[in-house]
Enzyme design. Sequence first.
Site, short mmCIF file in Angstrom:
data_model
loop_
_atom_site.label_atom_id
_atom_site.label_comp_id
_atom_site.label_asym_id
_atom_site.label_seq_id
_atom_site.Cartn_x
_atom_site.Cartn_y
_atom_site.Cartn_z
N LYS A 44 -8.18 -3.60 11.94
CA LYS A 44 -7.63 -2.95 13.14
C LYS A 44 -8.52 -1.79 13.58
O LYS A 44 -8.23 -1.11 14.57
CB LYS A 44 -6.21 -2.42 12.86
N LYS A 46 -8.82 0.98 11.87
CA LYS A 46 -8.11 2.22 11.52
C LYS A 46 -8.46 2.61 10.09
O LYS A 46 -8.46 1.78 9.19
CB LYS A 46 -6.59 2.01 11.62
N1 C2G Z 1 5.31 4.96 16.89
C1 C2G Z 1 6.29 5.55 17.69
N2 C2G Z 1 6.12 6.82 18.10
C2 C2G Z 1 5.03 7.53 17.74
C3 C2G Z 1 4.04 6.94 16.92
C4 C2G Z 1 4.20 5.64 16.50
O1 C2G Z 1 7.30 4.91 18.03
N3 C2G Z 1 4.91 8.81 18.18
C5 C2G Z 1 5.49 3.56 16.47
C6 C2G Z 1 4.40 2.63 17.00
O2 C2G Z 1 4.68 2.25 18.33
C7 C2G Z 1 4.47 1.47 16.02
C8 C2G Z 1 4.93 2.15 14.71
O3 C2G Z 1 5.42 3.46 15.07
O4 C2G Z 1 5.47 0.54 16.44
C9 C2G Z 1 3.81 2.29 13.72
O5 C2G Z 1 2.75 2.93 14.35
P1 C2G Z 1 1.28 2.81 13.68
O6 C2G Z 1 1.38 3.20 12.26
O7 C2G Z 1 0.31 3.50 14.59
O8 C2G Z 1 1.06 1.23 13.70
P2 C2G Z 1 -0.06 0.42 14.51
O9 C2G Z 1 -1.40 0.92 14.14
O10 C2G Z 1 0.36 0.42 15.92
O11 C2G Z 1 0.04 -1.04 13.84
O12 C2G Z 1 0.74 -5.74 13.69
C10 C2G Z 1 1.16 -4.51 14.27
C11 C2G Z 1 0.28 -3.37 13.82
O13 C2G Z 1 0.19 -3.32 12.40
C12 C2G Z 1 0.83 -2.04 14.36
#
Ligand code: C2G
Length: 129
Positions: A44, A46
Amino acid sequence: MKTIITYGTFDLFHYGHVRLLHRLKMLGDRLIVGVSTDEFNALKGKAAFFNYQQRAEIVAACRHVDLVVPETHWQQKPQDIQRLNVDIFGMGNDWQGKFDSLANLCEVIYLDRTGHISTTEIKNSLSLE
Ligand code: C2G
């Protein structure tokens, strides 16, 4: 028993993550979270501060979460949905529309992200100190 599933890295676990997981859990009885492995995070693009084991432990400790499974690849979602009898797949709306193809397997929903908080913002503000 209504089961919800969501996926993410959940690095530097914060209240934006908690508010998403809480709202998802309120939609049913069991919330499953697929936590991205370190290898999948690399795919990803990350780099998490905490490794997979540490992030999985933190997410599993959240009272809204019933089960943590590893997220190892993009294509595992349909198998997870069927294997775990998932009724609802939910993500924050930064993913709006990206997983609509799963609608033939379960309900797909996108919830508003929590504003003004993100792992990146945390890292940036700490690096300025
Ligand atoms: N999230 C949120 N509000 C934030 C930050 C994050 O609602 N201020 C939500 C994101 O929208 C996501 C979840 O928390 O649904 C996890 O966020 P991340 O850890 O950034 O995950 P991501 O990198 O988006 O990975 O297959 C899907 C991916 O693995 C998602």
